[in-house]
Design a protein around this motif. Structure first.
Motif, PDB file in Angstrom:
ATOM      1  N   SER A  67      -3.598 -32.601 -25.836  1.00 35.96           N
ATOM      2  CA  SER A  67      -5.034 -32.596 -26.122  1.00 35.96           C
ATOM      3  C   SER A  67      -5.329 -33.053 -27.549  1.00 35.96           C
ATOM      4  O   SER A  67      -4.654 -32.645 -28.502  1.00 35.96           O
ATOM      5  CB  SER A  67      -5.594 -31.185 -25.929  1.00 35.96           C
ATOM      6  OG  SER A  67      -6.948 -31.132 -26.339  1.00 35.96           O
ATOM      7  N   ASP A  76      -3.822 -19.769 -18.301  1.00 37.81           N
ATOM      8  CA  ASP A  76      -4.738 -20.904 -18.165  1.00 37.81           C
ATOM      9  C   ASP A  76      -5.942 -20.601 -19.057  1.00 37.81           C
ATOM     10  O   ASP A  76      -6.620 -19.591 -18.872  1.00 37.81           O
ATOM     11  CB  ASP A  76      -5.184 -21.061 -16.716  1.00 37.81           C
ATOM     12  CG  ASP A  76      -4.036 -21.476 -15.806  1.00 37.81           C
ATOM     13  OD1 ASP A  76      -3.125 -22.171 -16.277  1.00 37.81           O
ATOM     14  OD2 ASP A  76      -4.050 -21.081 -14.616  1.00 37.81           O
ATOM     15  N   LEU A 114      -9.352 -22.218 -21.180  1.00 34.00           N
ATOM     16  CA  LEU A 114     -10.299 -23.325 -21.298  1.00 34.00           C
ATOM     17  C   LEU A 114     -11.390 -22.953 -22.274  1.00 34.00           C
ATOM     18  O   LEU A 114     -12.041 -21.910 -22.141  1.00 34.00           O
ATOM     19  CB  LEU A 114     -10.919 -23.637 -19.932  1.00 34.00           C
ATOM     20  CG  LEU A 114     -11.906 -24.809 -19.871  1.00 34.00           C
ATOM     21  CD1 LEU A 114     -11.190 -26.124 -20.168  1.00 34.00           C
ATOM     22  CD2 LEU A 114     -12.555 -24.877 -18.492  1.00 34.00           C
ATOM     23  N   ALA A 127     -14.924 -30.353 -20.120  1.00 32.63           N
ATOM     24  CA  ALA A 127     -14.253 -29.099 -19.800  1.00 32.63           C
ATOM     25  C   ALA A 127     -14.777 -28.483 -18.510  1.00 32.63           C
ATOM     26  O   ALA A 127     -14.089 -27.692 -17.860  1.00 32.63           O
ATOM     27  CB  ALA A 127     -14.420 -28.114 -20.955  1.00 32.63           C
ATOM     28  N   THR A 156     -15.162 -29.752 -15.684  1.00 35.94           N
ATOM     29  CA  THR A 156     -14.529 -30.231 -14.446  1.00 35.94           C
ATOM     30  C   THR A 156     -13.512 -29.235 -13.909  1.00 35.94           C
ATOM     31  O   THR A 156     -13.195 -29.269 -12.714  1.00 35.94           O
ATOM     32  CB  THR A 156     -13.842 -31.588 -14.675  1.00 35.94           C
ATOM     33  OG1 THR A 156     -12.892 -31.482 -15.745  1.00 35.94           O
ATOM     34  CG2 THR A 156     -14.872 -32.652 -15.026  1.00 35.94           C
ATOM     35  N   ASP A 157     -12.984 -28.362 -14.762  1.00 42.57           N
ATOM     36  CA  ASP A 157     -12.035 -27.356 -14.300  1.00 42.57           C
ATOM     37  C   ASP A 157     -12.719 -26.152 -13.670  1.00 42.57           C
ATOM     38  O   ASP A 157     -12.051 -25.268 -13.131  1.00 42.57           O
ATOM     39  CB  ASP A 157     -11.158 -26.879 -15.467  1.00 42.57           C
ATOM     40  CG  ASP A 157     -10.211 -27.955 -15.955  1.00 42.57           C
ATOM     41  OD1 ASP A 157      -9.783 -28.781 -15.122  1.00 42.57           O
ATOM     42  OD2 ASP A 157      -9.884 -27.965 -17.151  1.00 42.57           O
ATOM     43  N   LEU A 158     -14.039 -26.087 -13.747  1.00 41.99           N
ATOM     44  CA  LEU A 158     -14.767 -24.928 -13.243  1.00 41.99           C
ATOM     45  C   LEU A 158     -15.719 -25.253 -12.103  1.00 41.99           C
ATOM     46  O   LEU A 158     -15.982 -24.410 -11.251  1.00 41.99           O
ATOM     47  CB  LEU A 158     -15.575 -24.288 -14.384  1.00 41.99           C
ATOM     48  CG  LEU A 158     -14.782 -23.694 -15.536  1.00 41.99           C
ATOM     49  CD1 LEU A 158     -15.731 -23.217 -16.611  1.00 41.99           C
ATOM     50  CD2 LEU A 158     -13.919 -22.547 -15.062  1.00 41.99           C
ATOM     51  N   GLN A 180     -15.651 -29.845  -7.007  1.00 41.26           N
ATOM     52  CA  GLN A 180     -15.612 -31.304  -6.968  1.00 41.26           C
ATOM     53  C   GLN A 180     -15.589 -31.797  -5.524  1.00 41.26           C
ATOM     54  O   GLN A 180     -14.954 -31.187  -4.657  1.00 41.26           O
ATOM     55  CB  GLN A 180     -14.382 -31.823  -7.714  1.00 41.26           C
ATOM     56  CG  GLN A 180     -14.385 -31.445  -9.190  1.00 41.26           C
ATOM     57  CD  GLN A 180     -13.243 -32.091  -9.961  1.00 41.26           C
ATOM     58  OE1 GLN A 180     -12.924 -33.261  -9.752  1.00 41.26           O
ATOM     59  NE2 GLN A 180     -12.631 -31.336 -10.856  1.00 41.26           N
ATOM     60  N   ASN A 201     -14.094 -36.835  -6.564  1.00 38.71           N
ATOM     61  CA  ASN A 201     -13.903 -36.243  -7.899  1.00 38.71           C
ATOM     62  C   ASN A 201     -15.185 -36.170  -8.716  1.00 38.71           C
ATOM     63  O   ASN A 201     -15.152 -36.227  -9.951  1.00 38.71           O
ATOM     64  CB  ASN A 201     -12.828 -37.009  -8.692  1.00 38.71           C
ATOM     65  CG  ASN A 201     -11.458 -36.906  -8.054  1.00 38.71           C
ATOM     66  OD1 ASN A 201     -11.064 -35.842  -7.581  1.00 38.71           O
ATOM     67  ND2 ASN A 201     -10.734 -38.007  -8.030  1.00 38.71           N
TER      68      ASN A 201
END
Length: 360
Positions: free
Chosen positions: A150, A269, A271, A278, A280-282, A285, A289
């Motif tokens: 990152s 994990d 975030l 950020a 997109t992980d929550l 989708q 995507n």
């Protein structure tokens, strides 16, 4: 006694227009569930009872915080009349805790993190608190094991491992700023670096002593405030004096200077909800995507977008759109290529100049 403080005073500009000054990201429901603040509070409950949890927030948000966290005593919600960055926030909260118990430990977390699983976080937090109680002169920062190179996070360079009941506690060799892509790759491959989480454990008196030493201009105002904690003039003195505390982060003020800083490895994990990417992980989708939240859009041949619509009476429709952010509220529609999200502060300044503060 062991206390915890949730830092919930940020303005959340990187999620504008969803997050605003009067309703920042930590106290609004972006995802159709609990607020980030509520999640942070519940994450602490296995270790701290509600009366040992304090919340530091903007003066204007104390009533909203109390509504979200009715279990927290009113006296535990600390309103900041001015934003003085994390050094000021930590110093103010430490002053309140030290006033209650001069030997208290102080855990500091922020209200904009997602951390899973709960049991690993609870175990590591408990170990960090015990380490500080056994080593009261030391300052602990939580380091996150990197999962990819990152460029959006600061890093902690680890020194020698310190044996402590099986926990992975390390002397901190240095703090590194957000790196470029090549350095981030090197950090990941070396195995000697952790992401800097911005979460800490220390004795309240230890961090106050460190602040007085490394940031001497904060000593006088904080001492003045400490003398009036619990009195009728408490809020008045905070209003008068807190603005005198230098505006600087706790990392710059203390952590990068102190020889007593250690890091405990948090293998979770993690975030930091600091940007649209950020999310997109929550957010759920679709098969292309597209991360979608709120009023569902109508899409044809669209992929890799982040689309959030908070207006039930407004429909977003797109054809052939890729790699974009679309965030719609009742008064603002924000559109941006995903790779340009880092420039959102420039847009906010332009809106402030041309439209005034009403949209911020």
């Amino acid at each position: 006694m062991d206390y915890a403080v949730i830092m919930a005073g940020g303005s959340g500009t990187r999620l504008w227009p969803l997050s605003r000054k009067d309703r920042p990201k930590q106290i609004i429901d972006i995802f159709g569930g609990e607020t980030l603040l509520r999640k942070a509070f519940e994450r602490l409950l296995p270790v701290f009872e509600p009366k040992k949890i304090l919340v530091q927030t903007n003066d204007a948000h104390t009533k909203k915080v109390k509504k979200i966290l009715p279990e927290v005593p009113k006296k535990n919600i600390i309103g900041e009349p001015y934003m003085r960055n994390t050094a000021g926030a930590v110093g103010l909260a430490a002053s309140f805790i030290a006033d209650r118990d001069s030997d208290a430990s102080m855990t500091v977390v922020t209200a904009d993190h997602i951390i899973e699983p709960q049991d690993k976080f609870t175990q590591t937090l408990s170990e960090a608190v015990q380490f500080v109680n056994d080593n009261p002169e030391n300052l602990i920062t939580f380091g996150i094991t990197p999962t990819y190179p990152s460029t959006q996070y600061g890093y902690i360079r680890l020194g020698k491992k310190t044996p402590y009941d099986g926990s992975e506690v390390y002397k901190v060799e240095s703090f590194q700023e957000k790196p470029d892509a090549a350095k981030a790759e090197d950090y990941l491959e070396s195995g000697n670096y952790l992401w800097n989480s911005g979460m800490f454990v220390w004795k309240a008196q230890a961090i106050l002593s460190s602040l007085y030493h490394y940031l001497p201009d904060c000593k006088k105002p904080l001492k003045k405030i400490q003398k009036k904690i619990g009195s009728k003039r408490q809020d008045e003195v905070i209003e008068e004096r807190f603005k005198e505390v230098p505006k600087i982060s706790i990392d710059y003020a203390v952590m990068e200077k102190s020889p007593s800083v250690y890091s405990i490895k948090l293998d979770c994990d993690w975030l930091d909800m600091g940007s649209y990417n950020a999310l997109t992980d929550l957010i759920n989708q679709d098969s292309d995507n597209n991360a979608l939240a709120g009023n569902t859009p109508e899409l044809i041949d669209c992929s890799n977008n982040i689309i959030i619509n908070q207006d039930d009476n407004h429909t977003i429709a797109g054809i052939g759109v890729e790699n974009m952010v679309v965030a719609h509220t009742e008064d603002v529609t924000f559109i941006c290529p995903r790779e340009k999200c880092g420039d959102i502060k420039e847009m906010i300044e332009q809106v402030r100049k041309n439209k005034g503060e009403k949209l911020l």
